[in-house]
Design a protein around this motif. Structure first.
Motif, PDB file in Angstrom:
ATOM      1  N   ARG A 268      23.771  29.775  42.765  1.00 21.00           N
ATOM      2  CA  ARG A 268      24.965  29.566  41.938  1.00 21.00           C
ATOM      3  C   ARG A 268      25.341  30.853  41.226  1.00 21.00           C
ATOM      4  O   ARG A 268      26.496  31.245  41.188  1.00 21.00           O
ATOM      5  CB  ARG A 268      24.696  28.460  40.908  1.00 21.00           C
ATOM      6  N   SER A 269      24.327  31.507  40.673  1.00 20.97           N
ATOM      7  CA  SER A 269      24.549  32.746  39.933  1.00 20.97           C
ATOM      8  C   SER A 269      25.098  33.839  40.855  1.00 20.97           C
ATOM      9  O   SER A 269      26.033  34.559  40.502  1.00 20.97           O
ATOM     10  CB  SER A 269      23.229  33.189  39.291  1.00 20.97           C
ATOM     11  N   GLU A 270      24.533  33.948  42.067  1.00 25.43           N
ATOM     12  CA  GLU A 270      24.973  34.979  43.015  1.00 25.43           C
ATOM     13  C   GLU A 270      26.418  34.733  43.476  1.00 25.43           C
ATOM     14  O   GLU A 270      27.236  35.655  43.526  1.00 25.43           O
ATOM     15  CB  GLU A 270      24.038  34.996  44.234  1.00 25.43           C
ATOM     16  N   LEU A 271      26.723  33.478  43.818  1.00 26.78           N
ATOM     17  CA  LEU A 271      28.073  33.169  44.309  1.00 26.78           C
ATOM     18  C   LEU A 271      29.119  33.256  43.203  1.00 26.78           C
ATOM     19  O   LEU A 271      30.282  33.578  43.460  1.00 26.78           O
ATOM     20  CB  LEU A 271      28.101  31.788  44.952  1.00 26.78           C
ATOM     21  N   ARG A 272      28.687  32.971  41.974  1.00 28.73           N
ATOM     22  CA  ARG A 272      29.599  33.113  40.832  1.00 28.73           C
ATOM     23  C   ARG A 272      30.093  34.561  40.733  1.00 28.73           C
ATOM     24  O   ARG A 272      31.287  34.818  40.544  1.00 28.73           O
ATOM     25  CB  ARG A 272      28.864  32.711  39.553  1.00 28.73           C
ATOM     26  N   VAL A 273      29.169  35.501  40.899  1.00 30.21           N
ATOM     27  CA  VAL A 273      29.523  36.926  40.864  1.00 30.21           C
ATOM     28  C   VAL A 273      30.450  37.261  42.025  1.00 30.21           C
ATOM     29  O   VAL A 273      31.429  38.005  41.870  1.00 30.21           O
ATOM     30  CB  VAL A 273      28.239  37.796  40.909  1.00 30.21           C
ATOM     31  N   GLU A 274      30.158  36.692  43.213  1.00 29.37           N
ATOM     32  CA  GLU A 274      30.998  36.968  44.391  1.00 29.37           C
ATOM     33  C   GLU A 274      32.422  36.452  44.204  1.00 29.37           C
ATOM     34  O   GLU A 274      33.388  37.101  44.600  1.00 29.37           O
ATOM     35  CB  GLU A 274      30.371  36.339  45.639  1.00 29.37           C
ATOM     36  N   ILE A 275      32.549  35.267  43.615  1.00 35.95           N
ATOM     37  CA  ILE A 275      33.893  34.702  43.383  1.00 35.95           C
ATOM     38  C   ILE A 275      34.661  35.575  42.391  1.00 35.95           C
ATOM     39  O   ILE A 275      35.862  35.814  42.552  1.00 35.95           O
ATOM     40  CB  ILE A 275      33.784  33.236  42.890  1.00 35.95           C
ATOM     41  N   LYS A 276      33.955  36.083  41.377  1.00 34.84           N
ATOM     42  CA  LYS A 276      34.617  36.967  40.404  1.00 34.84           C
ATOM     43  C   LYS A 276      35.082  38.255  41.091  1.00 34.84           C
ATOM     44  O   LYS A 276      36.202  38.733  40.852  1.00 34.84           O
ATOM     45  CB  LYS A 276      33.666  37.273  39.252  1.00 34.84           C
ATOM     46  N   ARG A 277      34.228  38.827  41.952  1.00 37.40           N
ATOM     47  CA  ARG A 277      34.608  40.043  42.691  1.00 37.40           C
ATOM     48  C   ARG A 277      35.796  39.760  43.609  1.00 37.40           C
ATOM     49  O   ARG A 277      36.690  40.599  43.764  1.00 37.40           O
ATOM     50  CB  ARG A 277      33.419  40.537  43.527  1.00 37.40           C
ATOM     51  N   LEU A 278      35.775  38.585  44.241  1.00 31.57           N
ATOM     52  CA  LEU A 278      36.857  38.184  45.138  1.00 31.57           C
ATOM     53  C   LEU A 278      38.187  38.165  44.387  1.00 31.57           C
ATOM     54  O   LEU A 278      39.197  38.685  44.865  1.00 31.57           O
ATOM     55  CB  LEU A 278      36.548  36.797  45.715  1.00 31.57           C
ATOM     56  N   HIS A 279      38.166  37.603  43.194  1.00 31.21           N
ATOM     57  CA  HIS A 279      39.392  37.543  42.392  1.00 31.21           C
ATOM     58  C   HIS A 279      39.859  38.936  41.981  1.00 31.21           C
ATOM     59  O   HIS A 279      41.054  39.237  42.011  1.00 31.21           O
ATOM     60  CB  HIS A 279      39.165  36.680  41.147  1.00 31.21           C
ATOM     61  N   GLN A 280      38.909  39.796  41.634  1.00 22.85           N
ATOM     62  CA  GLN A 280      39.269  41.161  41.229  1.00 22.85           C
ATOM     63  C   GLN A 280      39.889  41.943  42.377  1.00 22.85           C
ATOM     64  O   GLN A 280      40.754  42.795  42.163  1.00 22.85           O
ATOM     65  CB  GLN A 280      38.029  41.891  40.701  1.00 22.85           C
ATOM     66  N   SER A 281      39.449  41.655  43.611  1.00 22.91           N
ATOM     67  CA  SER A 281      39.982  42.410  44.752  1.00 22.91           C
ATOM     68  C   SER A 281      41.294  41.816  45.285  1.00 22.91           C
ATOM     69  O   SER A 281      42.166  42.542  45.747  1.00 22.91           O
ATOM     70  CB  SER A 281      38.943  42.477  45.882  1.00 22.91           C
ATOM     71  N   LEU A 282      41.453  40.483  45.200  1.00 18.78           N
ATOM     72  CA  LEU A 282      42.645  39.843  45.764  1.00 18.78           C
ATOM     73  C   LEU A 282      43.801  39.707  44.772  1.00 18.78           C
ATOM     74  O   LEU A 282      44.965  39.718  45.162  1.00 18.78           O
ATOM     75  CB  LEU A 282      42.297  38.440  46.285  1.00 18.78           C
ATOM     76  N   HIS A 283      43.459  39.501  43.485  1.00 17.48           N
ATOM     77  CA  HIS A 283      44.459  39.290  42.421  1.00 17.48           C
ATOM     78  C   HIS A 283      45.333  38.059  42.664  1.00 17.48           C
ATOM     79  O   HIS A 283      46.474  37.995  42.224  1.00 17.48           O
ATOM     80  CB  HIS A 283      45.356  40.529  42.250  1.00 17.48           C
ATOM     81  N   ASN A 284      44.798  37.073  43.405  1.00 19.46           N
ATOM     82  CA  ASN A 284      45.526  35.806  43.590  1.00 19.46           C
ATOM     83  C   ASN A 284      45.324  34.903  42.382  1.00 19.46           C
ATOM     84  O   ASN A 284      44.379  35.071  41.613  1.00 19.46           O
ATOM     85  CB  ASN A 284      45.006  35.067  44.829  1.00 19.46           C
ATOM     86  N   THR A 285      46.201  33.929  42.244  1.00 15.23           N
ATOM     87  CA  THR A 285      46.007  32.894  41.222  1.00 15.23           C
ATOM     88  C   THR A 285      44.886  31.969  41.683  1.00 15.23           C
ATOM     89  O   THR A 285      44.894  31.507  42.830  1.00 15.23           O
ATOM     90  CB  THR A 285      47.297  32.083  41.022  1.00 15.23           C
TER      91      THR A 285
END
Length: 364
Positions: free
Chosen positions: A170-187
């Motif tokens: 959970r902790s690892e994927l949480r970081v990945e989702i945050k990185r994903l948002h930072q790179s895509l800038h989608n809503t």
């Protein structure tokens, strides 16, 4: 700031039960909004309404200024990630990623390009030939996120995507989702009952209870200035300490009294002028209680409590203190040990405390 998703006066009822009540919400372009609340508060229902999986009773939903209230899910420009992964077991990862695009008759070259991009972003390229049964929980969830990603949409919806995973994943994927948002800038609109996920991921958090948004704000504002007692108790781990008592004035200055013990409220950051008197609840977070050596560095009102229990947790410990007929928790340095029955000097950091009206439970 442009609005990506706009919800106006939204209501949903199942028979006589109102699940969502006249809800208004504007979500900005590129924002990561978390819908947070306990089970049954309406957060997943609201997400399903935005996705078009539930028909609303009243109100309107706009995505990118387009009224989508009665559109099919496929026509709303959204990608959804489910808690249960919802992968096709007989298909490879690559087929799972591309199937929706094939149904939509997207050209093969474009499908290959999108699948390649999603698998690179999510680091699942070595898994493309495998089937879901051959993947771990974390890998399956990455594929589920990838399937939303290939749709190349404006808005991503996440319905408790990490709740089936163990704590480390959970902790690892949480970081990945945050990185994903930072790179895509989608809503991104993300539903969870986990406040750590909410605090770490969100630009803003909407805390829900009984189909109503209690507070919508940045994580630090919700943490430090909760709008009511429910929000204060829901956010924070361990939870906020609450003490019932009354407001008084001593020499013209506000004082909180509980069980014949007075705490000065000088320096309290009130929403307005504190009333002269009345029944209230004082809320103080475990990390906003100063003890022992730290007291000498501060000009604080000092009290003496008794240690009831110690819970060592590594870097810090949780102390349970008895004072004035109340049990309260204090977060302390894990390198210092305390004995049951030991006397301890403490003080409240009043500028970071909250005072709630006993009747309305609103923060004063």
């Amino acid at each position: 700031m442009n609005t990506s998703v706009s919800i106006k006066d939204l209501s949903l009822s199942f028979g006589a039960i109102d699940v969502l009540k006249n809800l208004d919400l504007d979500i900005h372009d590129g924002e990561f909004l978390v819908l947070l609340g306990s089970s049954g508060c309406g957060k997943s229902t609201l997400l399903n309404c935005i996705a078009g999986l539930l028909d609303v009773t009243g109100g309107q939903i706009f995505i990118k200024d387009k009224n989508v209230t009665w559109l099919e899910p496929k026509d709303r420009g959204i990608g959804m990630v489910f808690q249960s992964y919802a992968l096709y077991p007989q298909m490879t990862v690559e087929k799972n990623l591309s199937f929706g695009l094939q149904v939509a008759k997207v050209p093969k070259a474009e499908i290959d390009k999108r699948v390649k991009r999603a698998s690179e972003i999510l680091q699942i390229e070595p898994l493309l030939r495998r089937k879901p049964a051959e993947l771990s929980g974390g890998q399956r969830q990455r594929v589920a996120i990838g399937r939303a990603l290939v749709r190349d949409v404006d808005v991503f919806l996440f319905d408790e995507p990490l709740s089936n995973l163990d704590a480390k994943l959970r902790s690892e994927l949480r970081v990945e989702i945050k990185r994903l948002h930072q790179s895509l800038h989608n809503t991104m609109i993300y539903v969870t009952h986990d406040q750590i996920e909410a605090m770490t991921l969100a630009d803003r958090i909407a805390i829900m209870r009984g189909g109503v948004i209690q507070q919508l704000d940045e994580p630090t504002t919700i943490y430090n200035r909760p709008v009511n007692r429910y929000v204060a108790g829901f956010i924070g781990s361990p939870p906020m300490n609450f003490m019932d008592g009354e407001l008084r004035r001593e020499n013209g200055k506000p004082v909180f009294r509980t069980n014949d013990v007075d705490f000065s409220l000088e320096g309290y950051d009130a929403n307005g002028e504190l009333p002269e008197s009345g029944k209230v609840t004082l809320g103080v977070r475990p990390e906003h209680i100063v003890i022992d050596k730290a007291l000498s560095e501060e000009n604080l009102e000092v009290h003496e409590a008794t240690v009831d229990l110690e819970e060592p947790m590594g870097a810090d410990s949780l102390l349970w203190l008895k004072y004035a007929g109340h049990l309260m928790t204090v977060r302390v340095n894990g390198n210092v040990r305390y004995k049951v029955g030991q006397k301890i000097r403490f003080a409240f950091d009043i500028p970071l405390a909250s005072v709630f009206d006993a009747k309305t439970e609103l923060r004063l």
